[in-house]
Design a protein around this motif. Structure first.
Motif, PDB file in Angstrom:
ATOM      1  N   UNK A   9      63.718  -3.568  40.261  1.00 43.00           N
ATOM      2  CA  UNK A   9      62.773  -4.680  40.064  1.00 43.00           C
ATOM      3  C   UNK A   9      63.461  -6.021  40.269  1.00 43.00           C
ATOM      4  N   UNK A  10      64.661  -6.196  39.684  1.00 42.23           N
ATOM      5  CA  UNK A  10      65.339  -7.490  39.786  1.00 42.23           C
ATOM      6  C   UNK A  10      65.720  -7.796  41.230  1.00 42.23           C
ATOM      7  N   UNK A  11      66.144  -6.783  41.972  1.00 44.55           N
ATOM      8  CA  UNK A  11      66.468  -6.998  43.387  1.00 44.55           C
ATOM      9  C   UNK A  11      65.227  -7.442  44.158  1.00 44.55           C
ATOM     10  N   UNK A  12      64.078  -6.813  43.872  1.00 47.92           N
ATOM     11  CA  UNK A  12      62.831  -7.192  44.537  1.00 47.92           C
ATOM     12  C   UNK A  12      62.434  -8.614  44.159  1.00 47.92           C
ATOM     13  N   UNK A  13      62.620  -8.986  42.889  1.00 45.16           N
ATOM     14  CA  UNK A  13      62.275 -10.333  42.435  1.00 45.16           C
ATOM     15  C   UNK A  13      63.188 -11.377  43.081  1.00 45.16           C
ATOM     16  N   UNK A  15      64.763 -11.180  45.948  1.00 43.64           N
ATOM     17  CA  UNK A  15      64.560 -11.269  47.398  1.00 43.64           C
ATOM     18  C   UNK A  15      63.121 -11.577  47.785  1.00 43.64           C
ATOM     19  N   UNK A  16      62.174 -11.438  46.829  1.00 41.44           N
ATOM     20  CA  UNK A  16      60.744 -11.517  47.151  1.00 41.44           C
ATOM     21  C   UNK A  16      60.413 -10.587  48.318  1.00 41.44           C
ATOM     22  N   UNK A  17      61.024  -9.420  48.284  1.00 39.00           N
ATOM     23  CA  UNK A  17      60.835  -8.452  49.376  1.00 39.00           C
ATOM     24  C   UNK A  17      61.265  -7.073  48.904  1.00 39.00           C
ATOM     25  N   UNK A  18      60.389  -6.089  49.026  1.00 38.14           N
ATOM     26  CA  UNK A  18      60.755  -4.725  48.683  1.00 38.14           C
ATOM     27  C   UNK A  18      61.747  -4.169  49.718  1.00 38.14           C
ATOM     28  N   UNK A  19      61.556  -4.519  50.987  1.00 41.25           N
ATOM     29  CA  UNK A  19      62.423  -3.994  52.046  1.00 41.25           C
ATOM     30  C   UNK A  19      63.854  -4.487  51.879  1.00 41.25           C
ATOM     31  N   UNK A  20      64.018  -5.777  51.595  1.00 40.98           N
ATOM     32  CA  UNK A  20      65.367  -6.321  51.440  1.00 40.98           C
ATOM     33  C   UNK A  20      66.006  -5.835  50.149  1.00 40.98           C
ATOM     34  N   UNK A  21      65.198  -5.642  49.116  1.00 40.11           N
ATOM     35  CA  UNK A  21      65.721  -5.064  47.879  1.00 40.11           C
ATOM     36  C   UNK A  21      66.223  -3.652  48.124  1.00 40.11           C
ATOM     37  N   UNK A  22      65.505  -2.905  48.951  1.00 40.68           N
ATOM     38  CA  UNK A  22      65.928  -1.541  49.272  1.00 40.68           C
ATOM     39  C   UNK A  22      67.274  -1.554  49.985  1.00 40.68           C
ATOM     40  N   UNK A  23      67.458  -2.504  50.889  1.00 33.86           N
ATOM     41  CA  UNK A  23      68.737  -2.617  51.583  1.00 33.86           C
ATOM     42  C   UNK A  23      69.872  -2.930  50.630  1.00 33.86           C
TER      43      UNK A  23
END
Length: 291
Positions: A9-13, A15-23
């Motif tokens: 969740x914090x990575x997504x927040x 980056x404001x991006x699920x794709x970049x958080x996944x990376x």
């Protein structure tokens, strides 16, 4: 809720991006989305607003992200103790490209010096800033350079500045509304730093045009400006510099955004301080936007 779920969740927040958080988290976009959806159901709060393929953190999501960052920082410190390691010191070690801090907006300067974990600044060359992240000599790097990639670390563009060519006001180039790299191929160019790393797209294009790099000089700011004033050379500068242009000179913008000056935040792909680093990067970007 699980610790991994909070990290996703914090990575997504950040980056404001699920794709970049996944990376960043070395997982799939579906895992990020699943974790966020599960957290939203458990908290009964909308953490993101979906807009097509992009996501925007809601006010509730920003509040949760701040609390999650605190939780993960304590978890990381506890995990470090559990394997007999000394917890990382509170202050972030920041490698910063020379002169980047000389001309920053007041809000950015305030953010840097008031960041609640503290910042320890080390000024280095642009390429050294990159290597400091790759070799774990710094937690975060602030690099000022033309548009490029950093393959061995994570990076975020936090601000962009227009690039200008500095010319003598009597030069024929001074009468142009914008200039291209073709206008420079026969010019003597005076640069304020010696690293081709910092000027990669410009040097690459000049090379393809057959530019004679013996016409390129590296000089201190005063010496470089002296050559431009004498109409013996042209220079390259950011929009911050041209706000207080010396007398007798003109700044003409480049016509190609590849030569824009970018301020990049660099960070390790893996770090036990990644939550704090990403919170710092997110705040830095916001301070530029608010400036």
């Amino acid at each position: 809720m699980e610790i991994q779920q909070l990290r996703y969740f914090l990575a997504a927040a950040n980056h404001s991006s699920f794709a970049r958080a996944a990376g960043q988290c070395f997982t799939s976009r579906q895992n990020i989305a699943h974790s966020v959806n599960a957290l939203e159901r458990e908290l009964n709060l909308p953490l993101f607003e979906r807009r097509g393929n992009s996501v925007v953190v809601t006010p509730a999501g920003q509040e949760v992200a701040g609390r999650v960052d605190e939780i993960l920082s304590r978890v990381d410190a506890l995990q470090a103790l559990s394997v007999g390691q000394v917890p990382a010191e509170a202050g972030l070690r920041a490698a910063v490209t020379y002169n980047l801090l000389a001309r920053v907006p007041e809000k950015v300067e305030s953010y840097l010096y008031q960041f609640d974990r503290g910042i320890k600044l080390l000024e280095v060359g642009c390429e050294d800033c990159y290597h400091a992240i790759c070799t774990d000599e710094a937690d975060v790097g602030l690099a000022l350079c033309m548009q490029r990639d950093f393959p061995e670390c994570g990076f975020e563009e936090v601000n962009r500045l227009k690039a200008y060519v500095l010319v003598n006001e009597m030069s024929p180039l001074a009468r142009r509304s914008q200039l291209s790299v073709f206008d420079l191929k026969d010019q003597r160019i005076a640069l304020m730093s010696e690293s081709s790393f910092q000027y990669e797209p410009l040097f690459s294009q000049l090379g393809s045009l057959g530019y004679d790099f013996s016409n390129l000089s590296i000089a201190a700011t005063a010496s470089g400006l002296y050559g431009i004033k004498r109409n013996e050379a042209v220079g390259i500068a950011t929009s911050y510099f041209v706000e207080s242009l010396p007398e007798g000179m003109r700044a003409v913008p480049f016509d190609d955004t590849r030569y824009d000056w970018c301020i990049y935040a660099l960070y390790p792909k893996r770090s036990n301080r990644l939550a704090t680093i990403m919170r710092f990067v997110q705040g830095l970007r916001k301070s530029y936007l608010d400036a």
